[in-house]
Design a protein around this motif. Structure first.
Motif, PDB file in Angstrom:
ATOM      1  N   PRO A 215      43.209  47.639  32.815  1.00 25.94           N
ATOM      2  CA  PRO A 215      42.575  48.176  31.578  1.00 25.94           C
ATOM      3  C   PRO A 215      43.534  47.642  30.140  1.00 25.94           C
ATOM      4  N   ALA A 216      44.711  47.972  30.259  1.00 21.55           N
ATOM      5  CA  ALA A 216      45.561  47.404  29.183  1.00 21.55           C
ATOM      6  C   ALA A 216      45.358  45.859  28.687  1.00 21.55           C
ATOM      7  N   GLN A 217      45.168  45.127  29.623  1.00 24.24           N
ATOM      8  CA  GLN A 217      44.826  43.730  29.505  1.00 24.24           C
ATOM      9  C   GLN A 217      43.554  43.434  28.915  1.00 24.24           C
ATOM     10  N   ARG A 218      42.390  44.343  29.337  1.00 25.13           N
ATOM     11  CA  ARG A 218      41.142  44.157  28.858  1.00 25.13           C
ATOM     12  C   ARG A 218      41.206  44.598  27.388  1.00 25.13           C
ATOM     13  N   ARG A 219      42.086  45.856  27.130  1.00 25.46           N
ATOM     14  CA  ARG A 219      42.023  46.297  25.546  1.00 25.46           C
ATOM     15  C   ARG A 219      42.785  45.084  24.567  1.00 25.46           C
TER      16      ARG A 219
END
Length: 276
Positions: A215-219
């Motif tokens: 999720p952090a990478q997608r953000r």
């Protein structure tokens, strides 16, 4: 907005990112080849291609269409990493993508403009110096910040706090600038043009929900993709009509009007892991 303010925002943003990012994280980024490749494809091929298709389907005036395509084809905006930081995304991914996408934009913008039926190749070495200076404005403060973090962590912490506050103030100034200069002139772009811009900005934020990585990478991919390099777009628009510049400003207004609240909403959501 003066060139000085834009340069200061770029430098402060990348210094804030550099002082919160280390060399090991960048090495880890090199191992995420699938994520990086997907982000590059989205920024350099998918979003500009969708922009060309939408401006054609909407029948926008040629000058408005060119301004929208220039913005959509210019990846690696200087505040993408700053918004990633606020959104509690993976700043390493965002900073690495900015460094990678900056040079690619020099090729992508004129090529996509040509696909849309326009020639925007800037003449002279002076233009290349301007773009090169913009790239240096990203790479140099990022490298300095990373060096401080590695060799002098207490100093890096202090610099990070100052740089982030300065970047926040300058970003607020940019948003206000686009509001003051652009909101009253949106009808000149046409509501069809504004609608196309909204669709493009929303589409650029979709990696928050769909994509590879944690999720952090997608953000990080979403914030980096959402913030286009309007300085680069304006550079290629210097020889065009004022309507082209106005369309770019309209893109900036919608872009910050959607990306800043999105980053704020993500900052208030539950924390996410930075690794998949």
């Amino acid at each position: 907005m003066s060139t000085v303010a834009v340069v200061l925002l770029l430098v402060a943003s990348m210094l804030a990112v550099g002082t919160s990012t280390g060399v090991p994280e960048f090495r880890a980024l090199l191992r995420r080849r699938g994520l990086v490749a997907a982000a590059v494809v989205v920024n350099v091929l998918v979003l500009p291609g969708v922009a060309v298709a939408l401006v054609t389907a909407a029948g926008l005036r040629p000058e408005v269409a060119l301004g929208v395509v220039l913005a959509a084809a210019a990846p690696g905006g200087g505040t993408g990493a700053l918004l990633t930081l606020h959104a509690r995304g993976d700043v390493t991914v965002s900073a690495g993508l900015q460094v990678l996408l900056g040079p690619l934009g020099l090729v992508a913008v004129p090529l996509w403009a040509a696909v849309a039926g326009h020639s925007v190749v800037a003449p002279g070495a002076g233009g290349l110096l301007v773009v090169g200076g913009g790239l240096a404005g990203q790479v140099v403060p990022l490298a300095v910040g990373m060096w401080l973090r590695r060799t002098r962590p207490p100093t890096a912490d202090r610099v990070h706090r100052v740089a982030r506050r300065a970047a926040d103030v300058l970003l607020a100034g940019v948003v206000v600038y686009f509001l003051v200069t652009g909101i009253g002139r949106l009808p000149q772009v046409g509501w069809a043009g504004v609608g196309v811009i909204v669709v493009l900005v929303v589409a650029s934020l979709l990696p928050v929900f769909v994509g590879w990585g944690s999720p952090a990478q997608r953000r990080a991919v979403a914030m980096t993709s959402g913030v286009r390099n309007l300085t680069l777009g304006l550079f290629f628009a210097t020889a065009a009509s004022p309507t082209v510049v106005l369309a770019l400003l309209a893109y900036g207004l919608v872009m910050y009007g959607l990306c800043v609240p999105a980053a704020w909403a993500l900052a208030r959501s539950p924390a996410v892991p930075t690794r998949s």
